[in-house]
Design an enzyme around this catalytic site. Structure first.
Site, PDB file in Angstrom:
ATOM      1  N   HIS A  17      41.537  38.245  49.112  1.00  0.00           N
ATOM      2  CA  HIS A  17      42.772  38.731  49.730  1.00  0.00           C
ATOM      3  C   HIS A  17      42.571  40.098  50.374  1.00  0.00           C
ATOM      4  O   HIS A  17      41.653  40.850  50.022  1.00  0.00           O
ATOM      5  CB  HIS A  17      43.884  38.803  48.685  1.00  0.00           C
ATOM      6  CG  HIS A  17      44.374  37.457  48.273  1.00  0.00           C
ATOM      7  ND1 HIS A  17      45.410  37.288  47.385  1.00  0.00           N
ATOM      8  CD2 HIS A  17      43.983  36.200  48.633  1.00  0.00           C
ATOM      9  CE1 HIS A  17      45.638  35.995  47.222  1.00  0.00           C
ATOM     10  NE2 HIS A  17      44.776  35.311  47.955  1.00  0.00           N
ATOM     11  N   GLU A  70      44.203  42.906  50.196  1.00  0.00           N
ATOM     12  CA  GLU A  70      44.319  44.073  49.329  1.00  0.00           C
ATOM     13  C   GLU A  70      43.010  44.312  48.572  1.00  0.00           C
ATOM     14  O   GLU A  70      42.522  45.444  48.499  1.00  0.00           O
ATOM     15  CB  GLU A  70      45.453  43.887  48.308  1.00  0.00           C
ATOM     16  CG  GLU A  70      46.797  43.616  48.926  1.00  0.00           C
ATOM     17  CD  GLU A  70      47.121  42.130  49.102  1.00  0.00           C
ATOM     18  OE1 GLU A  70      48.302  41.777  48.965  1.00  0.00           O
ATOM     19  OE2 GLU A  70      46.209  41.329  49.389  1.00  0.00           O
ATOM     20  N   CYS A  76      49.948  39.281  45.541  1.00  0.00           N
ATOM     21  CA  CYS A  76      49.956  38.324  44.436  1.00  0.00           C
ATOM     22  C   CYS A  76      49.636  39.070  43.143  1.00  0.00           C
ATOM     23  O   CYS A  76      49.278  40.246  43.161  1.00  0.00           O
ATOM     24  CB  CYS A  76      48.941  37.219  44.686  1.00  0.00           C
ATOM     25  SG  CYS A  76      47.213  37.747  44.490  1.00  0.00           S
ATOM     26  N   CYS A 129      46.006  40.608  43.020  1.00  0.00           N
ATOM     27  CA  CYS A 129      45.890  41.830  43.820  1.00  0.00           C
ATOM     28  C   CYS A 129      46.687  42.966  43.191  1.00  0.00           C
ATOM     29  O   CYS A 129      46.268  44.125  43.251  1.00  0.00           O
ATOM     30  CB  CYS A 129      46.333  41.579  45.257  1.00  0.00           C
ATOM     31  SG  CYS A 129      45.162  40.534  46.157  1.00  0.00           S
TER      32      CYS A 129
END
Length: 159
Positions: A77, A79, A103, A106
């Site tokens: 992801h 992040e 999420c 993250c």
């Protein structure tokens, strides 16, 4: 004379996050992130993509099917990529601008890295367990979250 044609810090950093998202090969969800120090200096950027060494064209990008035939077990992801991409600069007390609410995985990385504020553009899955867990962890750990206040400003960059 007061200038009014400049962009705000939020516009600038969310713009960097949105621009970074355009690097993603994910045809369904392009996400970007920009980590910023408390002095408004960019620490790192990231977008959702496959791990280094995994050719994007050889990896699955599907959303449905057997788990190993989808993107979910493979994609890093935005992040997490931004946190991992930083170059020996602390993220203590930093802010992260993200195009999609983080999420739970993250969220853990954000909290552990010392980031103190999350500014997100959209929260497409507020009722999902992953987002509910993120919200809970952010509240318990003192990480501030706020939605980016969109403006009607359109910015064009000719490259």
């Amino acid at each position: 004379m007061k200038r009014t044609d400049y962009i705000s810090w939020d516009e600038y950093f969310m713009g960097v996050a949105k621009f970074s998202a355009m690097r993603s090969k994910d045809s369904n969800t392009q996400v970007g992130a920009c980590i910023v120090s408390d002095e408004n200096k960019i620490i790192s950027v990231g977008y959702n993509g496959m791990p280094i060494g995994c050719n994007d064209d050889d990896m699955p990008w599907e959303r449905d099917g057997d788990v190993l035939e989808t993107k979910y077990p493979f994609v890093c992801h935005a992040e997490l990529n931004a946190i991992l991409n930083r170059q020996a600069v602390t993220t203590q007390n930093a802010r992260i601008y993200v195009t999609l609410f983080p999420c739970n995985e993250c969220a853990k990385a954000i909290i552990q890295s010392g980031i103190k504020e999350v500014i997100y553009a959209d929260n497409k899955y507020p009722d999902s367990d992953a987002v509910k867990a993120s919200v809970s962890m952010f509240e318990k750990s003192g990480v501030k979250c706020r939605q980016y206040e969109k403006t009607d400003r359109e910015i064009y960059i000719k490259l």
